[in-house]
Design an enzyme around this catalytic site. Structure first.
Site, short mmCIF file in Angstrom:
data_model
loop_
_atom_site.label_atom_id
_atom_site.label_comp_id
_atom_site.label_asym_id
_atom_site.label_seq_id
_atom_site.Cartn_x
_atom_site.Cartn_y
_atom_site.Cartn_z
N THR A 66 0.81 -1.20 0.00
CA THR A 66 0.00 0.00 0.00
C THR A 66 0.85 1.26 0.00
O THR A 66 1.87 1.34 0.68
CB THR A 66 -0.89 -0.01 1.26
OG1 THR A 66 -1.70 -1.18 1.20
CG2 THR A 66 -1.77 1.22 1.32
N GLU A 348 -5.91 -6.30 3.65
CA GLU A 348 -5.89 -7.48 2.76
C GLU A 348 -7.05 -7.46 1.77
O GLU A 348 -7.72 -8.46 1.54
CB GLU A 348 -5.93 -8.78 3.57
CG GLU A 348 -4.71 -9.04 4.41
CD GLU A 348 -3.44 -9.19 3.58
OE1 GLU A 348 -2.50 -8.45 3.86
OE2 GLU A 348 -3.41 -10.01 2.65
#
Lengths: 584, 584
Positions: A66, A348
């Site tokens: 990320t 996730e």
């Protein structure tokens, strides 16, 4: 539930570790996910070179995907790795502020290496996202290496112990052998070999999602333990004015807050066992070069990740609210469980993004079924509903309820498919049509997940495994199954009623069954949550300890806060008194 | 929304103060509730004596009702006040640990007086719960007075600035004139005069609940502002692969997370205006000795308090989740808004307890209607449904949807009443029957609240007030009303379908209307939330500032955390390095 043969590493996957580190653990991602990712994506030489060093904890590492500006959408990542054939190195860069890695667990304070997902360029040509193992701090001094900008992303709603970090890279050079090359490869001359199957890239995430489902079930079970024990100690509001105030668990509305969550936690714990088996089968298949069940496993793990996170977070919160005002105190530990559970809605794979993916998988499966192509086992029900579009009679048996949920999921899929086709036939592009059908995709996808839990929980309770259990245990499990199916059927009633005819008597009967099974579970409730076998240390709650000394523990916790160490708080003379005397 | 003529005191009721103190304010309860309670329950002499001192902030005080062992159930409180005619004093005591006052706002660090709810005894005879104004700390030194055990209850999920306190009293003596005696009285000789109307005791709470509804609407509006602005800055996942990633607000699923919450915040803001008018009428009635509408107002304020707290908390959380992982950062301020909103589910009457009270009020009203007795205006619809039990045709007009929600609430009331009667006829006591029908009571009560919001929001938007607004403002309000009614109708569909016939086409049409109005609202969304007029200071959010510089603000916030002030964190040399070198 406890396992006695545990090593430091596999502790992270053992129930005994659940909840033991209330604020999260900076090394969880390393042991639960990173080591597995290295095993899966390193060449044997690479794993020998640095994978084993992580495994032995000689170095500490985490995974950074990320970025500040991009999360779930892999192709949007901006961190880049350019291959330099002159030096046989990759040069890593963070082009702008939105490209900073963000949310890497443990990176804030605890890691000297990091597995970085970056866009690979060779001779300026884009080769897709790949993983690079990058040293970020000196092993001895822990000083950031040149070109590395690293730090903590700051306070969060929960996971305060995990020190999530950020990472910026400026012309950071690493050897070519630090790109994980088991599948895709870059040779010294700059030639590129792509991965044999792109789905392998997300396989590490599938495994993580299986674990997340188990964790979500555990958070809910822990919160149910606290709230149930508290509800046996707390007394309030007489039912009969002449009698003593009852344990609040005797109020039917309180039972309705507690027992469904106990049942839900068990439903997910048991469904995740099924998922785990499927995962292990699929691993073997992959080793034999078979990738057929990967999309199904991906989709199913996503669906269970989504619904377990949603149900666990909402359930923990209902349980917290079921503890009244005291559930709002940090010493109850309930808000911490909530912060842990709700985080799983986002990490996730953000839930809505996953639901849209599942939705697209359902559309594809529906289309395949229409053309008579074979379907994966867990979406087989779509084809069955196509073949036999009539539900038949509602009987309310467990089997019938499982069938009803599958039937509803299939019909929601049918309607979404119809909406999609209508949009396409009105001339919308495939992509716009999919976006505009997004709400229906997510609804169908959620029901797909719920239908799976209905089916697998029922199988686990009533199937062959019931032979291995005592009659009394089966009886408790059957009560919890009954409660789960009835309350979930009622929760999904607006969807069911759209496709299945239920009479007013049928609905009345479901309400009666709900109330009956709550009453049946009342005497066993405390014993059931005791059976979850959480230690006081794991629950870490003034309201949920085994001894039930709620008020004493709350009082002790309050007396020990720093605020209570002086009879007159510092703020009085410094702030409040001058302010009150100033006569504003 | 801003008001320019504000004094320190009435600041607490002005929108300009909303959200300005992120962790809550230790004096809010004092100004929002305590001063009003003193005005309502003091004799003129008492108010002159100490009420005005609070008003002028010469002394600081709070209200203590909840105890460690008892909350909403007033008669269960254990703190006692015994009248001693020899000295013309009350003697206050905390008999045991569960009797400690707990959760009194500001009492932990900031108050030297406290209005204590205690059970009054005269000559050992119980006279019910009454309010006593007790000095707890020295005015000059702030040291606790003899017999007073006072402190902070410790860390909470939110409201960290409010320093909720505990209070134990041991033979603490106060003059007789410190019992609030406007209604009930104790004379010097120990003779007791009871209050003319027991409902007066809970009137202060009614006012607080009106304010809570407005606050809940404000929290939701603030969170919607942050999430909507962020959704205009954040780009993710291309809809069309060849185009740039869109603002996430262009994803229909994201619109579904944002716009319904904007509509809900407005629905409660407008419904609370109606409630506030009713409150002010009732005040005038009371001054003229008329108490008729008090039960209705009580019930309605409870219903709106419950549904606004539930919807605001759930809405804030959906909005937080709509900000993806970044919504989990404290610097987004979203989790703080959630902590504030969800607290309202518990304080000033725990939601389920209130729903049960409303349920009993509905049973009573249903019974009255059956016997032809007149009903209060806001439950008049129950009698109408009794007279005309046929819903008629679903048309889906706004008026028809309001009618449908009322019809559904009435029928849920009817079913609950039927279940109650069935239990009574099977020989259950009134109390047991009520407990066993609890789930149905709460469902009917919640729908009663929702039907009221349907009706009052529709009136406010389409009624006479629309004449005073511009056409373009009315257009926006009508879109928000349309969205609110459609999404809530879909949310409550399982209840509606039980009583009202909707065809598949009707349902399809609702889904179409939902998607259509989302599209209509898209271009105006940012302007609408800008119109809520929250300042950056109020929102206090890296994600929601007016300038939209999201990533820069997140990065600055991170760099400023104490964790990032050294290049090597202290923990490395003290903990991590020795641990890693130890080779466990």
């Amino acid at each position: 539930m406890r396992n006695t043969s545990i090593s430091l590493r596999n502790l992270y996957e053992q129930p005994v570790m659940w909840c033991l580190v209330p604020g999260g653990n900076p090394f969880s991602v390393m042991y639960v996910m990173l080591v597995k990712a290295l095993q899966a994506h390193c060449t044997p030489e690479q794993y020998e070179d640095f994978g084993k060093r992580v495994e032995r904890f000689e170095i500490s590492a985490t995974y950074a995907q990320t970025e500040l500006g991009h999360g779930t959408y892999l192709r949007g990542l901006e961190t880049r790795a350019d291959y330099d054939p002159k030096t046989d190195e990759f040069v890593l860069n963070t082009p702008k502020i939105s490209s900073y890695k963000w949310w890497a667990a443990g990176l804030g304070q605890c890691c000297n290496y990091c597995l970085v997902m970056a866009q690979l360029y060779i001779n300026g040509q884009f080769k897709g996202p790949h993983m690079f193992f990058v040293q970020v701090r000196d092993e001895e001094t822990f000083e950031p290496l040149p070109g590395v900008h690293i730090g903590d992303i700051g306070k969060k709603m929960g996971y305060i112990g995990t020190n999530h970090g950020f990472l910026g890279l400026k012309n950071v050079r690493i050897p070519r052998t630090r790109m994980l090359m088991r599948y895709a490869k870059v040779n010294a001359d700059g030639s590129f070999v792509s991965s044999p199957n792109s789905v392998l890239n997300y396989f590490a995430m599938v495994r993580s999602r299986c674990l997340i489902v188990r964790n979500n079930a555990a958070y809910l079970a822990a919160a149910a333990t606290i709230a149930t024990r508290y509800s046996a100690v707390r007394r309030q509001s007489p039912i009969n004015p002449k009698e003593r105030e009852p344990q609040i668990m005797d109020h039917v509305t309180q039972q309705m807050k507690l027992f469904p969550e106990i049942a839900t936690s068990l439903a997910y714990a048991m469904s995740s066992d099924y998922l785990w088996n499927l995962y292990e089968q699929t691993i073997k298949d992959i080793e034999n070069g078979k990738y057929e069940r990967l999309p199904e496993l991906h989709s199913l793990s996503c669906a269970l990740k989504v619904t377990s996170a949603v149900d666990s977070a909402a359930g923990v919160e209902r349980l917290r609210l079921g503890c009244g005002g005291h559930g709002y105190l940090s010493s109850s530990n309930m808000s911490n469980f909530y912060a842990l559970a709700t985080a799983a809605c986002t990490y996730e794979g953000e839930n809505t993004v996953l639901l849209l993916q599942i939705g697209r998988f359902l559309m594809k499966s529906w289309r395949s079924a229409l053309s008579g192509a074979p379907l994966a086992p867990t979406v087989q029900y779509l084809a069955e509903v196509q073949k036999n579009p009539d539900f038949g009679t509602w009987t309310g048996s467990w089997e019938n309820m499982v069938k009803a949920m599958k039937y509803t999921a299939a019909n929601k899929t049918r309607l979404a498919f119809k909406s999609l086709l209508a949009r396409l036939s009105r001339g919308e592009t495939e992509e716009n049509a999919a976006n505009h059908t997004g709400i229906e995709f997510t609804q169908a996808a959620e029901l797909h997940g719920r239908a799976f839990v209905f089916s697998s929980f029922t199988d686990e309770v009533t199937g062959p495994k019931s032979q291995t259990r005592s009659a009394s245990l089966n009886c408790v499990l059957e009560n919890l199954l009954e409660l789960y199916l009835v309350k979930e059927t009622l929760n999904q009633m607006s969807n069911l009623l759209r496709f299945i005819q239920l009479t007013d008597t049928d609905l009345r009967r479901l309400q009666d069954r709900l109330e009956t099974v709550l009453t049946k579970l009342r005497p066993d409730a405390v014993a059931i949550v005791d059976g979850f076998d959480f230690s006081d240390l794991q629950l870490n709650s003034t309201l949920g300890s085994f001894d039930g000394n709620v008020y004493e523990r709350m009082f002790d916790a309050a007396l020990n806060t720093p605020m209570n160490q002086k009879s007159v708080p510092k703020s009085f003379n410094e702030m409040l008194k001058p302010f009150m005397k100033s006569n504003i």
